[in-house]
Each structure stands twice: as C-alpha cells, then as structure tokens.
Design an enzyme around this catalytic site. Structure first.
Site, PDB file in Angstrom:
ATOM      1  N   ASP A 420       0.836  -1.241   0.229  1.00  0.00           N
ATOM      2  CA  ASP A 420       0.346  -0.026  -0.073  1.00  0.00           C
ATOM      3  C   ASP A 420       0.837   1.127  -0.056  1.00  0.00           C
ATOM      4  OD1 ASP A 420      -2.258   1.404   0.087  1.00  0.00           O
ATOM      5  OD2 ASP A 420      -2.595   1.207   2.357  1.00  0.00           O
ATOM      6  N   ASP A 612      -1.993  -1.844   6.077  1.00  0.00           N
ATOM      7  CA  ASP A 612      -2.531  -1.604   7.306  1.00  0.00           C
ATOM      8  C   ASP A 612      -3.140  -2.852   8.326  1.00  0.00           C
ATOM      9  OD1 ASP A 612      -4.951  -1.689   6.466  1.00  0.00           O
ATOM     10  OD2 ASP A 612      -5.444   0.479   6.642  1.00  0.00           O
ATOM     11  N   ASP A 616      -7.263  -3.454   4.180  1.00  0.00           N
ATOM     12  CA  ASP A 616      -6.839  -4.378   3.215  1.00  0.00           C
ATOM     13  C   ASP A 616      -6.915  -5.675   3.676  1.00  0.00           C
ATOM     14  OD1 ASP A 616      -5.949  -2.325   1.280  1.00  0.00           O
ATOM     15  OD2 ASP A 616      -4.259  -1.827   2.928  1.00  0.00           O
TER      16      ASP A 616
END
Length: 718
Positions: A420, A612, A616
């Site tokens: 991410d 995180d 996700d």
C-alpha cells in the site's frame, strides 16, 4: 479470514499426556528437551517464564506465590515464604542458575569419571582385582546415572503407545553392547547421548529465554497517585483510570494516555528502535516504554492483561507452537524412520547368517548396534525447531513479529512484495497544501461543512482537514451520512447533498467539474454541494526516510515490487517513480487490489502484501504472507496479519525476508549435514568398518554441530 489466521496449529495426531502429578509422560526426545528447558526457565525466572512455557508445565509448578513447587527442584527454589522471585528481591539468583546447570551435568560427570578410571584400569594401570563381576559392576555403575533415566523414558513411552522412540534406540544399542561385553562402548554411547541432551536443553532454553527477554519488559510494580500521594502497587492491581507517576528511567507497566504536556520515551522493547520518541499530552503510551527525561504522568486506559505488550507476548508464545512445514515433515519422518531403522538393524544382525560362511553372531550384533546408534534422528528433531526458535527471536529483536515458524519458511521464498502507499511507504501524515473554493461559495462555510463530515472518518485525510480547519462546528447537522468505499463521503446538510471525496465520487453522482485532476500531482479532495462542484483541496504526504533503502534491498534480493493504492494514479506514479518501484496502480477500489494480487498469483508467483492489515483484509487474506505496518497502533493489525512490523519502517520488510532466508538456510544446512554424515557412517557401520566411537560422532557429534549452527542466527546482524 483464510486458514492461516489461526495462531496455533498443533498436530491433531499427537496429544501430550500427563500423569497424576501433572508431569508430561509423552514420548519423544524433542518433547523431553522442551519440557526440561521450560523447567529450567521456571527455575531461573519464576512465574515470569509463563509466557514461553507450556501452560500445564507452568500451572503444575505454581501456587500463585511466584515459586516453583515441582518435587524435582523444590529445595532449590522454595524458600518457604510468599515473596516473588525477581531481580530486585535481594537474592543473588546467579548462584541458583549455576547450581542448577551443574546438577544437569552431574550424572554425566559421575559417569565419565567412572568410565575414565575403568579405561585406565583396563589399558594402562592394570589391576588384578579389576576383573570378572567387579569389572562388570563398575561399568554398570558408570552406565547407571546416564542410562537408567533413558531406559525409564523408553519404558514410559512404550506404555503410552510410542514404541519406537529415540530412547528405545539408545537403550537397545547400549544394552546390546553390554550383552557382547563391549562395556566401554556401551557406557560411552549413553554418556555422550546424555551430554548432548543437556546441551540441547540449554540451547532450547536459551532460545526461549531470548524470545521472552526481548519483549517482556513489564515492571512488576507501578507508582500510582492516590490523593496526590505516590503509592507503589503491583502492576496487575492497577485499575483503568489510575494515574501512574513515571520517573525518568522507569518503564511503563500498563498502556495509557499521557496527561503530562510532553515526554520522551525509549521504545526499543516494542520496536527494536532505540531512537527517542517524543509524545505530547493526549497521545497513547504503551507498556514497556522507558521514560527518558522528566517525571511524567500517565492515565491507565487498558488492564494489565490486555496491554499491547501482553498481546505481543501471547503472539510470540503461539508463534513457537505453529510449526513450519519442514519441522512438521521431520516430526512425521522420525516416526516412520525410527521403526524402519530398528527393523534394518535386526536384518543386519540376522540375514548374514544365511549368506556368510563364518558367521559370528556377536560381530553382526555389534554392527547392528552401531547402525542403531548412528541412525538416531536427534540432530534433526532438536536442531530444526531450535533454528526456527532462533529465527523468531532474531526477528523479535528487530521489531518484527512472526505469528509462526511456518511464515519464516514462506517469506523466504517470496517473489513479489505488493505494498500500500499511505502509511506504508509514506508517512501517512497529510497536510493541506491548497484550498480552491469557487467564488460563489463562502469558503469558511464550505470548509466547516467538510470538516464536520470528515469527522465521521478515521482516514488520515480527515485528520489533515481537521488540523487545517480547526474545531468542528457542532451547529452543523448531518443527516444520512454514508461512506462510499473507494470514493468518499456523502451526507445531507440543510436539506442539500454534500459530497466530499475523490473525483470518481463526482463522476458517480454526475457532478460536472472544470479541472483536469490528472494534471495535479497531489492528492485531491473534491467537494460538491447541492449537485454542483464547489471546489477542491490538495493534500500532500511525505515519503518515509527509509523507503528508498527498502526498495533497493528488495531489488537486491530479486524481489519484484508493486504499489497498489486507492489514491489518485498521478500521486501513486509520482511516489513509485521516485522510489524505483517496478509497478504502480492508483485509483483502486478494495476489489481492484484483490484482482491485481490474483493476477500475480495466477502466474504461480508468491506474494507478500504490506498494508495496515485492517482496510486491506481481503488482500492480506489472499496473499501468501500478510505483513502489517504499525503494529503499535492497532490491535486489529496484530490479529489480521501474519507478520507485524512494529515501528512502521519499510526497511523491515526486506529484513523480515532476509531473516526467513537465513533461518531456512541454517535449517537445510543441518538437514544436509545430518543425512550426509549418517549415510556415510551407516554404510561403514553395516560393513563393519565403523565402531561405536564413530557412531557416537555420527549421532551426538552431528547433533551438537547442528545445534551450534542453529544458535548462530540469534547473534546475526540483519
């Protein structure tokens, strides 16, 4: 979640059994050594050892007073009072530890003394009285202290249905040596086996202790303020809402909220990073942090058992229970391998009778016994779990928590790291850069409405807007608030529709706008009110200082990098190009991220996803290894991911992969060493070219070499 979320994965075909006193009665050398290692930890650390030992082992030794109450070590530790064992209790525990270790070696010391004297009498200083039954009894005495406990373990294991154990192999081999009058060899085999077992126990104990010591930084006592007067109490007796007074140099015992204006902390116990972390009033501080400068006050927000550190300790304890495939294979292999070895030994002794003219039973029995000693799988069943213990400990030391040794194996073979952007490769601390509101709208009124709506979100963008605008106008009434995944927020204000989000949100509700979002690099927050485009904000995030190092290290290991983000493509591409990330995709919804990861897996390539661990979750579940950044900030993160990086540093991603690779390398070095040496000496033994002494090296010598190799990882720099 996927099947790999279960933190404990015990072999369903194997159950530990206990006698009436709670003592484990089962059944392999690995379990015996783990049990002994746990007992030694309890001896040295009292009830603080509870975080790494088997629960039944712990429970049967304690009665709530911090003492070990097992019969075997009662005299050493039960001082007859109710105080707890700790480093500040006025006792010198180093003597207890040394005495305990000496007692572990005492049977071997007695045996080796009697054996050496017997060998001298046999070969150099001949004694007329040292013959016949006297000589036999002497060797039996040398054998008794090290051999009888092993024979007992073999009998107990047989009684529990585990017939073919390492104990049985050693018992048959050494008793067989006595039956053909090879007394010195019989004693020597069992003696070195016993010495090896002690070293194995100490090595496992050290590995377990290292894992606990790295993390268990909780003080036993805390100072709380009662009527503004300091009072020292046990940490577990502190209540939520109590005010802890923390002096400079003291460790915090419970999670809480800082109520002093500011304080600096050493967070090394939690993150592996000794760089001071300055906190301000209202911020969360965690158990294990060390106050560095002035006296600070902290309001307790979490009970002792629910603290972040307690959860981390539980995670590490469970990590040692979830075995890697290599480890599980060796266990199953040993169960099949051992009976086959016993059968082959029997055939080596009997079959030559049919083919050899001058067959001498004692010679072929000796060869069979040598074969048994050589084939004992000690080096494998002990050194391999020890290697994984070391890998988990080394990772913990650097602020990386693996939920199981199986993830050490998986991460070692990762081909792709998918990450991410926000909070992973960037700081996740957004700041408003530009405010562009159409002239027909009142800028302050629009920003007040946006601030009120964003207060419904925990996204870093919402925080940035709140910091820019200021206090929320409580007079603004929001109705029908809705979060649209991957787009933004929608609500009704004064009976009119308010939209705040990305430009995909504008497209979704057919809002016309007069700018080209692709020409602006920064993150854009579009605003629409009463079906009309009202303007936008630009928000920027900064790249983490070690993000470049992380990408470079991943590329040096031939790991491909991909960035997936819900942020606008131009921002994602800007960050990816700056860092040299191989592929980057922006403007993604959660399901888009899943599809991107599926596309990589469809190429039969392994994937680690770094995010995180909460937003996700579908991608984390799909990936081979889910890595969560910011374990200090989210309990859900610890629950979701397979690997937790506690200090938010991207460079830890490459370090985690390297630790996995080094652990796997050491494990396979030990497997190769054990099989190669044993195969060579087995052939020599079956052919009559190897004696019991070579067999001892092939068994105990290889086991000790493998153990020494396994503990290397605990001292490696990554």
């Amino acid at each position: 979640m996927s099947k790999k979320r279960n933190m404990i994965n015990k072999d369903p075909n194997h159950k530990h059994t206990y006698d009436a006193q709670g003592k484990m009665t089962c059944c392999s050398q690995e379990e015996k050594i783990n049990l002994k290692a746990d007992e030694k930890l309890i001896q040295e650390q009292g009830d603080k050892a509870c975080c790494v030992v088997d629960e039944k082992t712990r429970d049967r030794h304690f009665k709530g007073d911090g003492h070990y109450h097992g019969i075997r070590f009662k005299k050493e530790l039960d001082h007859g009072s109710s105080h707890e064992h700790n480093d500040e209790d006025g006792h010198d525990h180093s003597g207890d530890v040394k005495s305990s270790t000496f007692k572990m070696f005492l049977p071997a010391i007695i045996s080796i003394a009697l054996l050496l004297i017997a060998i001298v009498f046999d070969n150099w200083i001949l004694q007329t009285w040292f013959t016949g039954w006297v000589r036999v009894v002497w060797y039996i005495a040398a054998y008794a202290s090290v051999g009888f406990p092993v024979i007992k373990e073999a009998i107990v294991a047989i009684g529990k249905g585990e017939i073919f154990s390492e104990f049985l192999l050693m018992s048959i081999a050494t008793i067989g040596a006595f039956t053909i009058s090879e007394y010195p060899e019989g004693v020597a085999v069992m003696l070195f086996y016993a010495i090896g077992e002690v070293f194995q126990t100490l090595a496992v104990k050290r590995a377990k202790a290292n894992i606990k010591t790295l993390l268990d930084q909780r003080p036993d006592e805390v100072t709380v303020l009662e009527n503004n007067q300091p009072k020292t109490i046990k940490a577990e007796r502190a209540n939520i809402g109590d005010i802890i007074q923390l002096k400079a140099g003291e460790k915090l015992g419970l999670d809480g909220e800082l109520i002093s204006e500011t304080a600096s902390f050493n967070t090394a116990a939690l993150t592996g990073e000794s760089k001071p972390d300055t906190k301000v009033k209202g911020e969360t501080v965690l158990a294990g942090m060390i106050n560095l400068n002035i006296v600070a006050q902290v309001k307790v927000t979490t009970s002792y058992t629910d603290s972040k550190l307690s959860k981390i300790l539980e995670l590490v304890q469970n990590a040692t229970a979830q075995k890697a495939p290599t480890e599980l294979f060796i266990r199953k292999f040993a169960k099949i391998y051992t009976p086959i070895v016993v059968l082959l030994a029997g055939l080596i002794c009997v079959v030559p009778m049919l083919f050899v003219e001058n067959y001498v039973f004692s010679q072929w029995l000796y060869r069979a016994l040598v074969f048994l000693v050589i084939s004992c799988p000690c080096a494998l069943v002990i050194s391999i779990p020890l290697g994984y213990f070391g890998g988990i400990g080394a990772a913990s030391k650097n602020g990386i928590l693996f939920k199981g040794s199986n993830f050490l194996d998986i991460i070692a073979n990762i081909q792709n790291v998918v990450m991410d952007k926000t909070g992973t490769m960037t700081e996740g601390v957004f700041k408003v850069q530009e405010v562009n509101i159409k002239h027909q709208y009142n800028k302050d009124e629009v920003l007040a409405m946006v601030n009120a709506l964003e207060s419904q979100s925990t996204h870093p963008v919402a925080t940035a807007i709140h910091q820019y605008v200021g206090n929320i106008n409580t007079g603004i009434k929001l109705n029908a608030v809705e979060e649209i995944a991957g787009h933004g927020l929608k609500a009704e204000v004064n009976g009119k529709e308010l939209l705040v989000g990305n430009f995909k949100l504008m497209d979704k509700f057919s809002i016309k706008y007069d700018i080209d979002p692709s020409t602006i690099v920064y993150t854009l927050i579009a605003i629409a009110y009463d079906k009309k485009f009202a303007g936008y904000l630009t928000i920027a995030d900064s790249i983490k200082e070690d993000a470049q190092e992380a990408v470079n290290k991943l590329h040096s290991m031939n790991v491909k990098t991909t960035m997936l983000s819900g942020d606008k493509s131009s921002v994602v591409k800007f960050v990816a190009d700056k860092l040299g990330i191989d592929n980057a995709f922006g403007d993604l919804l959660p399901e888009d991220k899943v599809n991107k990861v599926k596309a990589i897996k469809d190429r039969n390539e392994t994937v680690a996803f770094v995010g995180d661990g909460v937003n996700d979750a579908p991608v984390v579940a799909l990936s081979n290894v889910g890595i969560a950044m910011g374990g200090l900030g989210s309990d859900a993160t610890i629950e979701t991911a397979d690997v937790v990086i506690q200090d938010d540093k991207p460079s830890r991603i490459a370090m985690a992969i390297n630790i996995g690779k080094q652990t796997k390398k050491i494990v396979w070095q030990n497997i190769t060493l054990a099989f190669a040496v044993k195969a060579i000496v087995l052939v020599l033994g079956a052919g009559g070219l190897a004696t019991m002494w070579e067999a001892v090296f092939a068994d105990v010598g290889v086991a000790l070499l493998a153990i020494l190799n396994a503990v290397r990882i605990q001292g490696m720099k990554f």
